[in-house]
Structure formats: C-alpha cells, structure tokens
Write a protein that holds these residues in place. Structure first.
Motif, mmCIF file in Angstrom:
data_model
loop_
_atom_site.group_PDB
_atom_site.id
_atom_site.type_symbol
_atom_site.label_atom_id
_atom_site.label_comp_id
_atom_site.label_asym_id
_atom_site.label_seq_id
_atom_site.Cartn_x
_atom_site.Cartn_y
_atom_site.Cartn_z
ATOM 1 N N ASP A 60 0.837 -1.205 0.000
ATOM 2 C CA ASP A 60 0.000 0.000 0.000
ATOM 3 C C ASP A 60 0.872 1.256 0.000
ATOM 4 O O ASP A 60 0.578 2.226 -0.707
ATOM 5 C CB ASP A 60 -0.911 0.009 1.226
ATOM 6 N N HIS A 83 -10.536 4.187 5.147
ATOM 7 C CA HIS A 83 -10.325 2.740 5.252
ATOM 8 C C HIS A 83 -11.666 2.019 5.179
ATOM 9 O O HIS A 83 -12.580 2.285 5.961
ATOM 10 C CB HIS A 83 -9.630 2.402 6.569
ATOM 11 N N ALA A 90 -7.078 -1.009 11.259
ATOM 12 C CA ALA A 90 -7.319 0.014 10.247
ATOM 13 C C ALA A 90 -6.711 1.352 10.655
ATOM 14 O O ALA A 90 -6.081 2.030 9.835
ATOM 15 C CB ALA A 90 -8.824 0.162 10.018
ATOM 16 N N GLU A 120 -2.937 1.250 10.259
ATOM 17 C CA GLU A 120 -2.525 1.329 8.861
ATOM 18 C C GLU A 120 -2.629 2.764 8.344
ATOM 19 O O GLU A 120 -1.735 3.248 7.630
ATOM 20 C CB GLU A 120 -3.390 0.396 8.010
ATOM 21 N N LEU A 121 -3.694 3.463 8.695
ATOM 22 C CA LEU A 121 -3.842 4.845 8.265
ATOM 23 C C LEU A 121 -2.742 5.725 8.848
ATOM 24 O O LEU A 121 -2.212 6.616 8.167
ATOM 25 C CB LEU A 121 -5.217 5.376 8.672
ATOM 26 N N GLY A 131 -9.528 -2.337 2.010
ATOM 27 C CA GLY A 131 -8.603 -1.862 3.032
ATOM 28 C C GLY A 131 -8.425 -0.368 2.956
ATOM 29 O O GLY A 131 -9.376 0.382 2.745
ATOM 30 N N ALA A 132 -7.173 0.101 3.115
ATOM 31 C CA ALA A 132 -6.879 1.529 3.057
ATOM 32 C C ALA A 132 -7.204 2.077 1.674
ATOM 33 O O ALA A 132 -6.934 1.440 0.652
ATOM 34 C CB ALA A 132 -5.417 1.776 3.399
#
Length: 384
Positions: A137, A162, A239, A242-243, A271-272
């Motif tokens: 990503d 997300h 989530a 990840e952000l 996902g993102a």
C-alpha cells in the motif's frame, strides 16, 4: 444535425493537448518501469461476466453494453481497467510471487463523472498483486505521489480512509449488516439525522460508532480521537494503525487529510483507500487502495492494491507546452538531401519539409533553422 458533431462529453484531442497527454503517458510509464512494473494492454471490450466480475454497482452502471454478433453473448466496453488487470494476473500470468503490473488506455463511461468530465478518460495506473502487507500500500501511494510530482504538481493533498472500519463496526450486529448499503450511502453523504434514525434499533456500541464516523475528519490528529471514541475491535485497531503508517510515509510530500466516513469505492475496496487532490480540480485527480477480494471472482483470491488517474483531466491543468524547435527543409528526392534529413532526424531533430505551394501552419513547432543548398552542400542556417 451536422454529421461532424460528436456525442455529449465526447471530444477530439487536438495537437497541443495531445502532446501534453502523450508526454505524461510516456514519462509515467517509464517511471513505473523503474519501480519494476510490467506493462499490460487489456482489450477494449470483453464479456460482461468477466469485465464486471468483482466490480461494484457503480462500475456496472458506467459500462456500455452490446451484443456480440458472433457468440450472441453480452459484451461490455471497459469503464475501468483494474478488473481486467486482475484477470490477467489471476489467469494468464498465474504467478505465485509478487507481481507488479501497469497499464494505460482509454475507458468509456455511460455518463460523465462530473460537470465538465469526458466520457472517454485515458486511464493510467499500477497494481501490486500477491502481498497483503502494508508495504505494498505504501509503495502504491508513493508511486501515485511521484506521478503527480513528475507532472509538475507541487501542492498535493492526500485524503485517506479505510473500508475496513465500517465492516468491523457492523460485523457483530445482524441488523446493521442488513442495512450495509443504506449505511454506506448515509455515511458518504454525512447524513447524521438519517444515520440516527436508521440506527435506532442497533446495539449501543454499533450505533455510537456509526454516529461518530461523520465527525472524524481532519488532519492526522483525527486518528487519536478515533481511538478514543471508536470501540477497540481488532479490525478497527488495525485500520487506524494502517492509516497512521500511510499518513506518516506521505508527510513532507503532501498535505495529509483523513476522513473516516469517506467510503467512496467501499463496495470495491477492502482496506486503506486514498484520493489525491491538486489545485484547480474539485474532484480527486487520482484514486487508489486495496481490493483483495476482486481476485475471488476469477477463482484465485490474491492480495491486491493499486491506483489510477485520468491523463486527460490531468493534462487540462497543465500550462500549454512550449513550442518545439524545428528545422525547415525543402521538399525533394535528391539523395544528398534525403541523407542529410535522415541524419538530422536520427540525431533527434525535428525536420519539417515544405510541401510545394503550401504555407505550413504547425502550432506545435517553431522553425528557427533552415536547410539550404550552398556550393553543392546542404547546410543549416539560422532564421531571422
């Protein structure tokens, strides 16, 4: 109606714009290659069953459909190339290792995406298959930012969201899962009164989280607020982490904004998700994100993430290209003249031969030198 008119939101690309588009296409594809991406060229049309496999309802509505005169089956003119590239990865390449693919080509839309948008965008993009980690990503996000920087855009805003947030919030609430499509629409519209009415019968933890989402937008600090107000479900924690990582990797190269209710592409993404914005255009100039589930439609579940942008829309924002210097040469078949012109072109010079009886009108080229015959030799002389 005059026979030279084109359908609404369909237009020819004239020389000055075509040059900008082609320059961008070449530069971006060459840069994709430097990152290890291989170019593929999917067909313009294919069977609808394959073309729309794994795609959302929006893609279906944007797709032109027609009947194949050979097979009698329904065909579709591609509205997006992502599912085509996923099909190529799943069935034609069928690799077990990580695969990086890129593409560029026209797509067709039944309706324009905006007031002045074309129904024939020139889509360019890149995809990574076979790696489920955040590293893929981050690479796609970096490549998208590099593409805009290459086009000369210094001011870029990266919007992050997300798709896993909504799915995690409603996972354990049957009533909420039944209303998933309606929830998506209300969150996208940030319709808090509508959300309050729809969620009245949900479990308290689900309702509170859903009502909080429309208010969780801003800079990276919004992630700290989200951790405080959203339940600590594993999917939500993952989530938000990840952000935070993706926002951190973009700092210094783009202004970062986060909107946890921006679920555009939710039916497609897993996902993102991100959108890139530049001055002069209200809509995102590029969009990307993770879509792991698309490969399932082709019988081969495989992690996937990528981005795409419209070169025609991007080119409209760029200043007019400078005229390219050229050499004017007379028309003729003399071997010495032809040899001289061929040598100049081989060296990368633009040589325009004047056709007898015509004045050339070449907006893209400015002839500042001329090839003339002096003492049996062809030599270059400056004009003016």
């Amino acid at each position: 109606m005059p026979n030279w008119l084109l359908p609404e939101n369909i237009a020819d690309v004239l020389p000055s714009e075509a040059r900008k588009i082609e320059d961008l296409r070449r530069q971006m594809l060459d840069n994709f290659r430097l990152y290890g991406y291989e170019l593929v060229m999917p067909p313009l049309l294919e069977y609808v069953d394959s073309l729309l496999a794994g795609a959302g309802k929006d893609t279906d509505l944007r797709t032109f459909k027609l009947v194949d005169q050979i097979s009698g089956r329904m065909l579709g003119l591609r509205a997006d190339m992502t599912t085509q590239v996923a099909r190529i990865d799943a069935h034609l390449l069928n690799r077990e290792s990580v695969t990086r693919l890129c593409y560029a080509g026209s797509v067709l839309h039944t309706r324009p995406s905006g007031l002045h948008a074309t129904r024939e965008p020139l889509q360019i993009g890149a995809e990574i298959y076979g790696h489920a980690g955040l590293e893929a990503d981050a690479e796609i996000q970096e490549l998208a930012l590099a593409s805009l920087a290459m086009a000369g855009f210094g001011e870029v805003r990266l919007d992050l969201s997300h798709a896993g947030l909504l799915r995690s919030i409603i996972a354990d609430d049957a009533a909420a899962r039944n209303d998933e499509v309606a929830l998506y629409a209300l969150l996208q519209a940030k319709d808090s009164p509508g959300l309050a009415a729809l969620t009245a019968g949900y479990a308290a933890v689900t309702r509170d989280a859903l009502l909080a989402l429309p208010h969780l937008y801003g800079d990276v600090d919004v992630l700290a607020r989200a951790r405080d107000v959203l339940p600590a479900f594993p999917g939500i924690t993952k989530a938000l982490a990840e952000l935070a990582a993706l926002a951190g990797s973009a700092l210094g190269r783009a202004e970062v904004a986060i909107d946890l209710a921006d679920l555009r592409g939710y039916q497609y993404e897993s996902g993102a998700m991100f959108g890139l914005y530049v001055p002069g255009l209200p809509n995102a100039v590029a969009r990307g994100g993770r879509y792991d589930h698309v490969g399932e439609a082709f019988g081969r579940a495989r992690p996937a993430t990528g981005f795409s942008l419209d070169l025609r829309e991007l080119a409209r924002l760029l200043p007019s290209a400078e005229r390219k210097h050229a050499i004017r040469a007379p028309w003729g078949n003399a071997p010495e003249l032809r040899e001289q012109i061929a040598g100049l072109r081989k060296a990368g010079e633009v040589v325009i031969q004047s056709l007898p009886g015509h004045d050339d009108d070449q907006d893209e080229f400015e002839c500042d030198r001329v090839l003339v015959l002096e003492d049996s030799n062809w030599i270059l002389k400056n004009l003016g």
